[in-house]
Write an enzyme that holds these catalytic residues in place. Structure first.
Site, PDB file in Angstrom:
ATOM      1  CB  THR A 150      -6.428  -3.416   9.679  1.00 33.56           C
ATOM      2  OG1 THR A 150      -7.224  -4.490   9.181  1.00 33.56           O
ATOM      3  CG2 THR A 150      -5.968  -3.780  11.073  1.00 33.56           C
ATOM      4  CG  ASP A 151     -11.499  -4.671   7.903  1.00 36.39           C
ATOM      5  OD1 ASP A 151     -10.395  -5.248   8.058  1.00 36.39           O
ATOM      6  OD2 ASP A 151     -12.312  -5.003   7.011  1.00 36.39           O
ATOM      7  CD  GLU A 152      -7.438  -8.890   9.587  1.00 37.68           C
ATOM      8  OE1 GLU A 152      -6.876  -9.474  10.529  1.00 37.68           O
ATOM      9  OE2 GLU A 152      -7.293  -9.198   8.399  1.00 37.68           O
ATOM     10  CE  LYS A 185      -2.193  -2.079  11.568  1.00 35.96           C
ATOM     11  NZ  LYS A 185      -1.160  -1.158  10.995  1.00 35.96           N
ATOM     12  CB  ILE A 216      -0.978  -0.001   1.205  1.00 35.41           C
ATOM     13  CG1 ILE A 216      -1.801  -1.300   1.205  1.00 35.41           C
ATOM     14  CG2 ILE A 216      -1.902   1.209   1.148  1.00 35.41           C
ATOM     15  CD1 ILE A 216      -2.695  -1.481   2.420  1.00 35.41           C
ATOM     16  CG  ASP A 224      13.459  -1.631  13.143  1.00 32.89           C
ATOM     17  OD1 ASP A 224      12.283  -1.263  13.356  1.00 32.89           O
ATOM     18  OD2 ASP A 224      13.919  -2.712  13.545  1.00 32.89           O
ATOM     19  N   PRO A 271      -6.531 -20.997  12.083  1.00 29.62           N
ATOM     20  CG  PRO A 271      -4.760 -21.809  13.363  1.00 29.62           C
ATOM     21  CD  PRO A 271      -5.099 -21.286  11.990  1.00 29.62           C
ATOM     22  N   GLY A 272      -8.811 -19.630  14.422  1.00 33.06           N
ATOM     23  CA  GLY A 272      -9.446 -18.361  14.827  1.00 33.06           C
ATOM     24  C   GLY A 272      -9.921 -17.510  13.660  1.00 33.06           C
ATOM     25  CG  HIS A 273     -10.645 -18.008   8.815  1.00 33.66           C
ATOM     26  ND1 HIS A 273     -10.657 -18.856   7.724  1.00 33.66           N
ATOM     27  CD2 HIS A 273     -10.560 -16.764   8.295  1.00 33.66           C
ATOM     28  CE1 HIS A 273     -10.589 -18.163   6.619  1.00 33.66           C
ATOM     29  NE2 HIS A 273     -10.532 -16.888   6.927  1.00 33.66           N
ATOM     30  CD  GLU A 319       6.779  -8.337  10.115  1.00 35.75           C
ATOM     31  OE1 GLU A 319       6.226  -9.126   9.335  1.00 35.75           O
ATOM     32  OE2 GLU A 319       7.973  -7.986   9.985  1.00 35.75           O
ATOM     33  CB  SER A 320       0.817  -6.500   6.639  1.00 34.40           C
ATOM     34  OG  SER A 320       1.426  -7.205   5.568  1.00 34.40           O
ATOM     35  CG  ASN A 340     -12.131 -16.278   1.526  1.00 37.15           C
ATOM     36  OD1 ASN A 340     -12.127 -15.091   1.264  1.00 37.15           O
ATOM     37  ND2 ASN A 340     -11.794 -16.758   2.722  1.00 37.15           N
ATOM     38  CE1 TYR A 368      -1.604  -6.646  10.510  1.00 36.87           C
ATOM     39  CE2 TYR A 368      -3.882  -7.380  10.314  1.00 36.87           C
ATOM     40  CZ  TYR A 368      -2.877  -6.472  10.015  1.00 36.87           C
ATOM     41  OH  TYR A 368      -3.164  -5.374   9.219  1.00 36.87           O
TER      42      TYR A 368
HETATM   43  P1  NAD Z   1       3.199  -4.925   3.478  1.00 40.60           P
HETATM   44  O1  NAD Z   1       3.523  -6.088   4.315  1.00 40.60           O
HETATM   45  O2  NAD Z   1       3.075  -5.097   1.999  1.00 40.60           O
HETATM   46  O3  NAD Z   1       4.298  -3.783   3.716  1.00 40.60           O
HETATM   47  C1  NAD Z   1       4.778  -3.454   4.985  1.00 40.60           C
HETATM   48  C2  NAD Z   1       6.023  -2.570   4.805  1.00 40.60           C
HETATM   49  O4  NAD Z   1       6.479  -2.194   6.112  1.00 40.60           O
HETATM   50  C3  NAD Z   1       7.198  -3.285   4.117  1.00 40.60           C
HETATM   51  O5  NAD Z   1       7.779  -2.438   3.155  1.00 40.60           O
HETATM   52  C4  NAD Z   1       8.165  -3.570   5.253  1.00 40.60           C
HETATM   53  O6  NAD Z   1       9.525  -3.610   4.857  1.00 40.60           O
HETATM   54  C5  NAD Z   1       7.888  -2.379   6.175  1.00 40.60           C
HETATM   55  N1  NAD Z   1       8.257  -2.658   7.570  1.00 40.60           N
HETATM   56  C6  NAD Z   1       7.919  -3.749   8.313  1.00 40.60           C
HETATM   57  N2  NAD Z   1       8.476  -3.668   9.529  1.00 40.60           N
HETATM   58  C7  NAD Z   1       9.153  -2.492   9.565  1.00 40.60           C
HETATM   59  C8  NAD Z   1       9.925  -1.820  10.567  1.00 40.60           C
HETATM   60  N3  NAD Z   1      10.113  -2.357  11.790  1.00 40.60           N
HETATM   61  N4  NAD Z   1      10.467  -0.620  10.266  1.00 40.60           N
HETATM   62  C9  NAD Z   1      10.291  -0.078   9.048  1.00 40.60           C
HETATM   63  N5  NAD Z   1       9.598  -0.666   8.060  1.00 40.60           N
HETATM   64  C10 NAD Z   1       9.029  -1.857   8.320  1.00 40.60           C
HETATM   65  O7  NAD Z   1       1.876  -4.299   4.094  1.00 40.60           O
HETATM   66  P2  NAD Z   1       0.650  -3.568   3.373  1.00 40.60           P
HETATM   67  O8  NAD Z   1      -0.336  -4.582   2.950  1.00 40.60           O
HETATM   68  O9  NAD Z   1       1.173  -2.583   2.403  1.00 40.60           O
HETATM   69  O10 NAD Z   1       0.017  -2.809   4.630  1.00 40.60           O
HETATM   70  C11 NAD Z   1       0.449  -1.496   4.978  1.00 40.60           C
HETATM   71  C12 NAD Z   1      -0.333  -1.041   6.202  1.00 40.60           C
HETATM   72  O11 NAD Z   1      -1.724  -1.043   5.906  1.00 40.60           O
HETATM   73  C13 NAD Z   1      -0.156  -1.943   7.416  1.00 40.60           C
HETATM   74  O12 NAD Z   1      -0.088  -1.126   8.557  1.00 40.60           O
HETATM   75  C14 NAD Z   1      -1.425  -2.791   7.444  1.00 40.60           C
HETATM   76  O13 NAD Z   1      -1.745  -3.181   8.760  1.00 40.60           O
HETATM   77  C15 NAD Z   1      -2.427  -1.797   6.885  1.00 40.60           C
HETATM   78  N6  NAD Z   1      -3.581  -2.395   6.174  1.00 40.60           N
HETATM   79  C16 NAD Z   1      -3.398  -3.315   5.179  1.00 40.60           C
HETATM   80  C17 NAD Z   1      -4.495  -3.807   4.482  1.00 40.60           C
HETATM   81  C18 NAD Z   1      -4.344  -4.813   3.361  1.00 40.60           C
HETATM   82  O14 NAD Z   1      -5.357  -5.335   2.877  1.00 40.60           O
HETATM   83  N7  NAD Z   1      -3.138  -5.110   2.892  1.00 40.60           N
HETATM   84  C19 NAD Z   1      -5.785  -3.359   4.817  1.00 40.60           C
HETATM   85  C20 NAD Z   1      -5.934  -2.422   5.858  1.00 40.60           C
HETATM   86  C21 NAD Z   1      -4.818  -1.937   6.513  1.00 40.60           C
HETATM   87  O1  DAU Z   2      -9.068  -6.686   6.435  1.00 39.37           O
HETATM   88  C1  DAU Z   2      -7.844  -6.019   6.293  1.00 39.37           C
HETATM   89  C2  DAU Z   2      -6.719  -7.024   6.367  1.00 39.37           C
HETATM   90  O2  DAU Z   2      -6.762  -7.761   5.129  1.00 39.37           O
HETATM   91  C3  DAU Z   2      -5.346  -6.385   6.563  1.00 39.37           C
HETATM   92  O3  DAU Z   2      -5.314  -5.748   7.814  1.00 39.37           O
HETATM   93  C4  DAU Z   2      -4.229  -7.425   6.466  1.00 39.37           C
HETATM   94  O4  DAU Z   2      -2.964  -6.786   6.523  1.00 39.37           O
HETATM   95  C5  DAU Z   2      -4.363  -8.150   5.140  1.00 39.37           C
HETATM   96  O5  DAU Z   2      -3.390  -9.185   5.049  1.00 39.37           O
HETATM   97  C6  DAU Z   2      -5.770  -8.742   4.980  1.00 39.37           C
HETATM   98  O6  DAU Z   2      -5.982  -9.808   5.944  1.00 39.37           O
HETATM   99  P1  DAU Z   2      -6.721 -11.185   5.556  1.00 39.37           P
HETATM  100  O7  DAU Z   2      -6.265 -12.214   6.500  1.00 39.37           O
HETATM  101  O8  DAU Z   2      -8.185 -10.978   5.400  1.00 39.37           O
HETATM  102  O9  DAU Z   2      -6.096 -11.411   4.068  1.00 39.37           O
HETATM  103  P2  DAU Z   2      -5.576 -12.742   3.344  1.00 39.37           P
HETATM  104  O10 DAU Z   2      -5.335 -12.357   1.919  1.00 39.37           O
HETATM  105  O11 DAU Z   2      -4.480 -13.400   4.085  1.00 39.37           O
HETATM  106  O12 DAU Z   2      -6.849 -13.690   3.398  1.00 39.37           O
HETATM  107  C7  DAU Z   2      -8.079 -13.322   2.789  1.00 39.37           C
HETATM  108  C8  DAU Z   2      -9.059 -14.437   3.045  1.00 39.37           C
HETATM  109  O13 DAU Z   2      -8.639 -15.601   2.298  1.00 39.37           O
HETATM  110  C9  DAU Z   2      -9.132 -14.893   4.494  1.00 39.37           C
HETATM  111  O14 DAU Z   2     -10.475 -15.255   4.802  1.00 39.37           O
HETATM  112  C10 DAU Z   2      -8.237 -16.127   4.560  1.00 39.37           C
HETATM  113  C11 DAU Z   2      -8.388 -16.722   3.156  1.00 39.37           C
HETATM  114  N1  DAU Z   2      -7.191 -17.419   2.628  1.00 39.37           N
HETATM  115  C12 DAU Z   2      -6.001 -16.758   2.649  1.00 39.37           C
HETATM  116  C13 DAU Z   2      -4.865 -17.366   2.177  1.00 39.37           C
HETATM  117  C14 DAU Z   2      -3.527 -16.667   2.211  1.00 39.37           C
HETATM  118  C15 DAU Z   2      -7.312 -18.689   2.104  1.00 39.37           C
HETATM  119  O15 DAU Z   2      -8.417 -19.271   2.041  1.00 39.37           O
HETATM  120  N2  DAU Z   2      -6.178 -19.306   1.628  1.00 39.37           N
HETATM  121  C16 DAU Z   2      -4.953 -18.702   1.663  1.00 39.37           C
HETATM  122  O16 DAU Z   2      -3.947 -19.333   1.241  1.00 39.37           O
END
Ligand code: NAD
Ligand code: DAU
Length: 339
Positions: free
Chosen positions: A126-128, A155, A13, A60, A275-277, A85-86, A250, A151
């Site tokens: 995050t909405d989580e 957050k 993002i 960092d 786990p805990g899905h 860590e995401s 899904n 996670y």
């Molecule tokens: P990502 O895992 O793709 O990227 C995370 C970035 O943070 C990486 O570039 C990593 O190197 C950096 N990072 C990790 N630890 C660090 C540290 N200690 N110091 C400096 N940099 C560090 O994550 P993303 O999917 O781009 O998510 C970005 C943010 O948005 C996160 O805070 C996540 O919780 C939030 N978010 C993600 C989603 C989603 O669907 N991906 C949805 C809602 C919110």
């Molecule tokens: O809702 C926002 C969150 O969305 C963010 O905060 C997180 O950073 C981001 O990773 C994401 O979390 P989810 O756990 O929802 O995303 P993921 O893509 O890992 O999984 C989406 C759905 O798919 C979830 O119900 C688990 C399922 N899944 C995921 C993987 C990786 C599977 O069924 N198989 C898989 O291998």
């Protein structure tokens, strides 16, 4: 705003946000602070390497001394914390890095931002943090916090620190909470890029449980536009939810990906549930629409087709990631359950 500091800008993002922001605001400069974990990929911003308005700092966010050095190196108008860590599955395997980066890292940034009198701090959450919904209802900004995974607990802890710094020190914070993002540059451990890259190699896709869990999908650029709007128009101390108004099970999503990629349903592999899905996420984004004038613009049909096209035309990018550390994680997470 002249200069903003973004953390985690080499991730999914953050990299989309930095590129969008520099294009949108010709006077703006961005400092990107990223530790470059497995998820941080400087290749995501390779096109900005020689841009004088972009500076990268490999730091960092938990390193107080280095963070203060960077904060003191320019007049910063706002800090946006994307770094985290995401990935939920990794937090189940080992919560350690989540506690450190997501909680201590946020505290370190808040302290430095206060010390340097930064006028605005935006926490990307995050909405989580709201936990899980049943079959009906939506998360609003008033929904009680009830995180279920390591996670989301980390957050939520960060969100509570942000809230406390506002109430205790009147520090000018804004928190955004978004649903599941998809789009270019997403690390292929998350459902959509993992399944596209497996399917394009005729590999099976691991659907957890029965595939009945529901997520609310939003294109990453709609999320980035929301963050930009919250940064510029949001009220200090407030929380803003963003979602795509696009709920899908899904298994429905998996079958759609199979169809768009022309692959047989025999590639679906049902595996043990996470786990805990959490069962269902769905966002009510009326507050952001009303106060920020924001609304999601992408239809899922358009966004998912563009995303598939992007991954198919960036096979080298995926290939470089799917080696080394990734293979180790894949083996630990999925074992030999997939062919
Ligand atoms: P990502 O895992 O793709 O990227 C995370 C970035 O943070 C990486 O570039 C990593 O190197 C950096 N990072 C990790 N630890 C660090 C540290 N200690 N110091 C400096 N940099 C560090 O994550 P993303 O999917 O781009 O998510 C970005 C943010 O948005 C996160 O805070 C996540 O919780 C939030 N978010 C993600 C989603 C989603 O669907 N991906 C949805 C809602 C919110
Ligand atoms: O809702 C926002 C969150 O969305 C963010 O905060 C997180 O950073 C981001 O990773 C994401 O979390 P989810 O756990 O929802 O995303 P993921 O893509 O890992 O999984 C989406 C759905 O798919 C979830 O119900 C688990 C399922 N899944 C995921 C993987 C990786 C599977 O069924 N198989 C898989 O291998």
């Amino acid at each position: 705003m002249q200069t903003i500091l973004v953390t985690g800008g080499c991730g999914f993002i953050g990299s989309n946000f930095i590129r969008m922001e520099l294009e949108k605001y010709p006077e703006l400069s961005i400092i990107n602070v990223d530790k470059l974990t497995y998820a941080g990929n400087p290749e995501n911003l390779a096109d900005l390497k020689d841009n004088p308005r972009y500076r990268f700092e490999k730091v960092d966010i938990c390193d107080r001394i280095e963070i203060e050095r960077v904060f003191g190196s320019a007049r910063i108008d706002a800090v946006l914390n994307f770094a985290a860590e995401s990935h939920v599955d990794r937090s189940i395997l080992d919560s350690g890095p989540f506690i450190t980066t997501n909680i201590i890292g946020t505290q370190t940034l808040l302290d430095a931002a206060r010390k340097f009198n930064i006028p605005r701090y935006l926490q990307v959450s995050t909405d989580e943090v709201y936990g899980s919904l049943g079959d009906t209802g939506f998360f609003t900004e008033e929904t009680p916090l009830a995180p279920n995974s390591p996670y989301s607990a980390s957050k939520t802890s960060a969100d509570l620190l942000v809230r406390a710094y506002y109430h205790t020190y009147h520090f000018p914070v804004i928190t955004t909470r978004c649903s599941n993002n998809y789009g270019p540059y997403q690390f292929p451990e998350k459902l959509i890029p993992l399944f596209i890259s497996n399917l394009s190699n005729n590999q099976q896709v691991p659907v957890y449980g029965q595939g009945t869990n529901i997520r609310d999908w939003i294109h990453v650029l709609d999320h980035c536009r929301g963050i930009d709007a919250a940064l510029r128009k949001g009220r200090v101390g407030e929380v803003y939810n963003f979602g795509g108004r696009c709920e899908m099970t899904n298994i429905a999503l998996t079958k759609l990906l199979l169809k768009l990629l022309g692959k047989p349903e025999s590639l679906i592999r049902y595996v043990a549930d996470r786990p805990g899905h959490d069962l269902r996420y769905a966002i009510d984004c009326a507050k952001a629409e009303k106060e920020l004038g924001w609304t999601p613009e992408y239809t899922f049909d358009r966004g998912i087709q563009e995303t598939i096209d992007w991954y198919l035309s960036h096979q080298d990018w995926v290939g470089r990631i799917r080696s080394g550390e990734y293979m180790k994680y894949y083996a630990e997470q999925y074992g030999n359950r997939l062919s």
